[in-house]
Enzyme design. Structure first.
Site, PDB file in Angstrom:
ATOM      1  N   PRO A   1      36.546  37.830  35.799  1.00 10.13           N
ATOM      2  CA  PRO A   1      35.874  37.471  34.538  1.00 10.13           C
ATOM      3  C   PRO A   1      36.838  37.507  33.338  1.00 10.13           C
ATOM      4  CG  PRO A   1      34.585  39.056  35.798  1.00 10.13           C
ATOM      5  CD  PRO A   1      35.912  38.943  36.492  1.00 10.13           C
ATOM      6  N   GLU A   2      36.461  36.777  32.298  1.00  6.76           N
ATOM      7  CA  GLU A   2      37.247  36.699  31.047  1.00  6.76           C
ATOM      8  C   GLU A   2      38.667  36.228  31.280  1.00  6.76           C
ATOM      9  OE1 GLU A   2      35.202  39.802  31.013  1.00  6.76           O
ATOM     10  OE2 GLU A   2      33.776  38.470  30.021  1.00  6.76           O
ATOM     11  N   ARG A   3      38.871  35.520  32.370  1.00 10.56           N
ATOM     12  CA  ARG A   3      40.200  34.967  32.694  1.00 10.56           C
ATOM     13  C   ARG A   3      41.274  36.037  32.884  1.00 10.56           C
ATOM     14  NH1 ARG A   3      36.846  31.418  33.613  1.00 10.56           N
ATOM     15  NH2 ARG A   3      37.126  29.259  32.977  1.00 10.56           N
ATOM     16  N   LEU A   4      40.834  37.258  33.178  1.00 10.89           N
ATOM     17  CA  LEU A   4      41.820  38.323  33.444  1.00 10.89           C
ATOM     18  C   LEU A   4      42.071  38.374  34.951  1.00 10.89           C
ATOM     19  CD1 LEU A   4      40.755  41.207  31.002  1.00 10.89           C
ATOM     20  CD2 LEU A   4      42.355  39.318  30.665  1.00 10.89           C
ATOM     21  N   HIS A   5      42.599  37.277  35.446  1.00  9.95           N
ATOM     22  CA  HIS A   5      42.763  37.134  36.888  1.00  9.95           C
ATOM     23  C   HIS A   5      43.847  38.064  37.431  1.00  9.95           C
ATOM     24  CE1 HIS A   5      40.437  33.707  35.853  1.00  9.95           C
ATOM     25  NE2 HIS A   5      41.453  33.061  35.302  1.00  9.95           N
TER      26      HIS A   5
END
Ligand SMILES: Cc1cc2nc3c(=O)[nH]c(=O)nc-3n(C[C@H](O)[C@H](O)[C@H](O)COP(=O)(O)O)c2cc1C
Length: 214
Positions: free
Chosen positions: A190-194
């Site tokens: 989520p939130e592009r915190l890959h």
């Protein structure tokens, strides 16, 4: 009318991936992820995008199917006279990418290539259905052809030639093994915190493991 694409957006999520919870061996980690891909209803979970680079530095990509893997590498089968193989003969460096989007995952492997033994290719060829065996004889892969008719005529010719059902392995067809030098396991979050966990092969044969920013 334009079809809007700027609002196409997926939310990614999966188990957190960390240096502390991946296997120290990228091959063993592959086994874990591949098993999960196999059990997740992904269409063609063994499909991988193979990219090569020609002599002028021009890259090209195509899909191939993983047919075997172990600690030596990742094997697919193809026509040895195809564009990809000609490029790999000049420059054996390549990338494969497994697009397991359904699991919010991608796996990118860089490496080099070697041919598998004739015996290994033969064993695999024997396991193919009759039509696929004929296909290897019909198509001069990557050559320019004038029409589909040419292929259909060649197929009829091969059906007659091998009507006893015994189709030999063509000299120009077989397996290639990708010998990895790096693996990047990418898990969307989520939130592009890959999470991106990167394994690179060291001179002493060990694997260094690092986290990359998403
Ligand atoms: C799902 C899928 C699987 C494929 N599997 C293979 C394969 O295992 N081997 C192969 O030579 N081509 C396979 N192809 C065809 C290749 O993508 C490509 O068209 C072909 O190998 C010729 O590539 P080249 O001209 O760059 O050498 C597959 C295509 C798709 C869409």
């Amino acid at each position: 009318m334009n079809i809007k694409v700027d609002n196409l957006r997926s939310e990614y999520k999966g188990e957190f991936l960390d240096i502390s919870n991946v296997d120290p061996s990228p091959f063993k980690q592959f086994k874990v992820w591949f098993k999960e891909a196999l059990h997740s209803d992904i269409y063609d979970p063994n499909a991988m995008i193979l990219s090569t680079v020609d002599q002028n530095g021009m890259p090209s990509s195509r899909t191939v199917l993983l047919k075997a893997y172990d600690e030596r590498g990742f094997v697919f089968y193809t026509n040895y006279e195809s564009k990809k193989v000609k490029e790999l003969e000049k420059n054996p460096r390549l990338v494969i990418l497994f697009p397991w989007f359904k699991l919010s995952r991608q796996l990118i492997i860089q490496g080099t290539i070697e041919r598998v033994s004739k015996m290994e290719s033969f064993k695999y060829f024997l396991s193919r259905p009759f039509g696929s065996k004929l296909g290897a004889w019909v198509s001069h892969q990557s050559a320019v052809i004038s029409s589909r008719k040419i292929l259909e005529m060649k197929l009829e010719e091969m059906k007659k030639k091998f009507r006893d059902g015994k189709v030999p392995l063509p000299d120009y067809w077989g397996g290639l093994r990708i010998i990895p030098s790096s693996f990047e396991y990418w898990q969307g979050q989520p939130e592009r915190l890959h999470d991106r966990i990167y394994y690179s092969l060291q001179h002493d044969g060990s694997w260094k493991i690092e986290r990359l920013a998403p």
